[in-house]
Design an enzyme around this catalytic site. Sequence first.
Site, PDB file in Angstrom:
ATOM      1  N   ARG A   1      11.400  42.151  67.463  1.00 52.83           N
ATOM      2  CA  ARG A   1      10.537  42.841  66.511  1.00 52.83           C
ATOM      3  C   ARG A   1      10.176  42.077  65.247  1.00 52.83           C
ATOM      4  NH1 ARG A   1      13.883  48.282  66.191  1.00 52.83           N
ATOM      5  NH2 ARG A   1      15.528  46.769  66.556  1.00 52.83           N
TER       6      ARG A   1
ATOM      7  N   ARG B   1       3.652  45.042  72.214  1.00 54.45           N
ATOM      8  CA  ARG B   1       4.386  46.308  72.195  1.00 54.45           C
ATOM      9  C   ARG B   1       3.464  47.507  71.915  1.00 54.45           C
ATOM     10  NH1 ARG B   1       6.872  50.276  72.417  1.00 54.45           N
ATOM     11  NH2 ARG B   1       8.946  50.743  71.594  1.00 54.45           N
TER      12      ARG B   1
ATOM     13  N   ARG C   1      18.473  38.160  70.025  1.00 56.29           N
ATOM     14  CA  ARG C   1      17.248  38.935  69.747  1.00 56.29           C
ATOM     15  C   ARG C   1      16.101  38.035  69.281  1.00 56.29           C
ATOM     16  NH1 ARG C   1      17.816  44.591  69.161  1.00 56.29           N
ATOM     17  NH2 ARG C   1      19.700  45.205  70.243  1.00 56.29           N
TER      18      ARG C   1
ATOM     19  N   TYR D   1      27.383  54.013  74.872  1.00 61.50           N
ATOM     20  CA  TYR D   1      25.988  54.489  74.828  1.00 61.50           C
ATOM     21  C   TYR D   1      25.784  55.676  75.765  1.00 61.50           C
ATOM     22  CZ  TYR D   1      23.804  50.906  71.913  1.00 61.50           C
ATOM     23  OH  TYR D   1      23.425  50.118  70.854  1.00 61.50           O
TER      24      TYR D   1
ATOM     25  N   ASP E   1      17.087  44.603  78.304  1.00 62.21           N
ATOM     26  CA  ASP E   1      17.986  45.325  77.405  1.00 62.21           C
ATOM     27  C   ASP E   1      19.304  45.579  78.117  1.00 62.21           C
ATOM     28  OD1 ASP E   1      17.769  46.695  74.601  1.00 62.21           O
ATOM     29  OD2 ASP E   1      19.004  48.012  75.836  1.00 62.21           O
TER      30      ASP E   1
HETATM   31  O1  1CP Z   1      15.704  38.130  72.581  1.00 60.63           O
HETATM   32  C1  1CP Z   1      16.657  38.727  73.072  1.00 60.63           C
HETATM   33  O2  1CP Z   1      17.799  38.722  72.584  1.00 60.63           O
HETATM   34  C2  1CP Z   1      16.451  39.394  74.408  1.00 60.63           C
HETATM   35  C3  1CP Z   1      16.214  40.781  74.393  1.00 60.63           C
HETATM   36  C4  1CP Z   1      17.276  41.806  74.039  1.00 60.63           C
HETATM   37  C5  1CP Z   1      18.683  41.788  74.133  1.00 60.63           C
HETATM   38  C6  1CP Z   1      19.583  40.633  74.477  1.00 60.63           C
HETATM   39  C7  1CP Z   1      16.905  43.103  73.618  1.00 60.63           C
HETATM   40  C8  1CP Z   1      15.540  43.538  73.365  1.00 60.63           C
HETATM   41  N1  1CP Z   1      18.038  43.864  73.536  1.00 60.63           N
HETATM   42  C9  1CP Z   1      19.141  43.092  73.823  1.00 60.63           C
HETATM   43  C10 1CP Z   1      20.538  43.493  73.879  1.00 60.63           C
HETATM   44  C11 1CP Z   1      20.947  44.776  73.275  1.00 60.63           C
HETATM   45  N2  1CP Z   1      20.316  45.988  73.323  1.00 60.63           N
HETATM   46  C12 1CP Z   1      22.172  44.965  72.620  1.00 60.63           C
HETATM   47  C13 1CP Z   1      23.232  43.909  72.478  1.00 60.63           C
HETATM   48  C14 1CP Z   1      22.984  43.040  71.313  1.00 60.63           C
HETATM   49  C15 1CP Z   1      23.186  43.698  69.990  1.00 60.63           C
HETATM   50  O3  1CP Z   1      24.319  44.151  69.701  1.00 60.63           O
HETATM   51  O4  1CP Z   1      22.222  43.734  69.229  1.00 60.63           O
HETATM   52  C16 1CP Z   1      22.259  46.301  72.217  1.00 60.63           C
HETATM   53  C17 1CP Z   1      23.386  46.984  71.471  1.00 60.63           C
HETATM   54  C18 1CP Z   1      21.070  46.944  72.668  1.00 60.63           C
HETATM   55  C19 1CP Z   1      20.724  48.372  72.535  1.00 60.63           C
HETATM   56  C20 1CP Z   1      19.476  48.524  71.795  1.00 60.63           C
HETATM   57  N3  1CP Z   1      18.266  48.288  72.348  1.00 60.63           N
HETATM   58  C21 1CP Z   1      19.303  48.870  70.433  1.00 60.63           C
HETATM   59  C22 1CP Z   1      20.397  49.185  69.442  1.00 60.63           C
HETATM   60  C23 1CP Z   1      20.512  50.651  69.254  1.00 60.63           C
HETATM   61  C24 1CP Z   1      21.660  51.094  68.375  1.00 60.63           C
HETATM   62  O5  1CP Z   1      21.379  51.753  67.376  1.00 60.63           O
HETATM   63  O6  1CP Z   1      22.807  50.836  68.710  1.00 60.63           O
HETATM   64  C25 1CP Z   1      17.925  48.849  70.185  1.00 60.63           C
HETATM   65  C26 1CP Z   1      17.206  49.198  68.921  1.00 60.63           C
HETATM   66  C27 1CP Z   1      17.293  48.460  71.401  1.00 60.63           C
HETATM   67  C28 1CP Z   1      15.860  48.244  71.633  1.00 60.63           C
HETATM   68  C29 1CP Z   1      15.428  46.864  71.789  1.00 60.63           C
HETATM   69  N4  1CP Z   1      15.998  45.951  72.643  1.00 60.63           N
HETATM   70  C30 1CP Z   1      15.312  44.753  72.566  1.00 60.63           C
HETATM   71  C31 1CP Z   1      14.239  44.940  71.618  1.00 60.63           C
HETATM   72  C32 1CP Z   1      13.221  43.910  71.273  1.00 60.63           C
HETATM   73  C33 1CP Z   1      14.330  46.259  71.140  1.00 60.63           C
HETATM   74  C34 1CP Z   1      13.374  46.936  70.180  1.00 60.63           C
HETATM   75  C35 1CP Z   1      12.515  47.822  70.977  1.00 60.63           C
HETATM   76  C36 1CP Z   1      11.268  48.278  70.292  1.00 60.63           C
HETATM   77  O7  1CP Z   1      11.321  49.275  69.586  1.00 60.63           O
HETATM   78  O8  1CP Z   1      10.239  47.682  70.536  1.00 60.63           O
END
Ligand code: 1CP
Length: 365
Positions: free
Chosen positions: A38, A47, A34, A163, A85
Amino acid sequence: MSYSPTNFPVLKNDLILRVSRGEKTERVPIWIMRQAGRYLPEFHTVRKQHSFFEICRTPELACELTLQPIDRYGSLLDASIIFSDILVIPQALGLEVTMVEGRGPVFPAPLVTPADMERLTKDVNVDEALGYVYQAITLTRHKLDGRVPLYGFIGAPWTLMAYMIEGGGSKTLSKAKSWLWKHPDATHELLQRITDVAVTFLVGQVRAGAQMLQVFDSWAGELSPHDFKIYSLPYIKQIATKVKQQLKEQGLEQVPMTIFAKGAWFALEDLVDIGYEVVSLDWTIDPEYARKVTKGKVVLQGNMDPSVLYGGDDAIRETATRMVKAFGGHQHIGNLGHGVLPTVDPEALKVYLETVQKVSAEISK
Ligand code: 1CP
């Protein structure tokens, strides 16, 4: 201007690739899960003007966000990861996913019973449905100008299935787990359908220019050791085997693959034998224990608790130093034990990156 996945700029920093191939190096490479996200003010600037999935689907924007941490931290990062994502696969399978402010991803119509699998697209044309990710990867490879390698990634079948049934994040996974017990056959069918898409998607990401691949099984630790062997392990193994096979058949270069099965400390011994060069550890696993169990068969990645980044510079330096020394300065890729948290100070992350690079250079001598 459109870019093609040929004539990429020469790679100037191949440290992480050398470590992944098992070579001894001058220091430990580091990147952060990540890292494009954010906690960076520059992320919020973009964003504010675009929805999350609009950014994912617009190669120029996905590229811009991928490069933000690389531009900010310069030589302190040894890899980039494409901004996207894990939930783009459920979207390609025909499910709607939206990003709701303050809640995270939401599926308005999740899978409730096996009959709902009828709603999933059959014979998905993966390269067409997810072509926007390939375009983002190709563009980013060019714009990186060889500074660091670029990771492609997917979510693991079990995590994505969870999911798709929960309809978003969940504390208990009660709906997804009910499915396992009530519908074991449909569970395997769903996991296989996700796996098939995942394989094609990873191969396509390499064709587009990804130089490493990571599989995120973020919810692995919600399964018991017994159930992990049934509902996750065979599918993540299949992914590594088939991706390597298809890369070979298609005349594409092999790339290092990383498995991150969060919470699955119990499966460490199994995870070294399923075709991944790198096993990523969360912070609940002691590095020395991991070394003993994995017996030098894989490179280990991780694993400081991301919340240490709230502890001030001294705590970060002390914990990072202890971690680097415990891994021993070789066969190690520095990272956190999970993604960087959204409220972390970017300067605190900088202290972590600096410490890992400096301490590992000292002990690798
Ligand atoms: O920089 C990076 O790592 C690249 C971008 C990236 C990656 C690899 C994002 C951007 N998401 C992910 C993978 C991801 N997405 C995972 C696997 C890693 C982990 O366990 O953290 C998972 C579970 C998600 C699902 C997801 N997407 C969640 C979690 C929800 C939950 O409660 O389980 C969330 C909040 C997101 C949104 C997201 N994805 C990425 C960003 C920057 C964001 C935030 C979006 C926003 O509100 O702007």
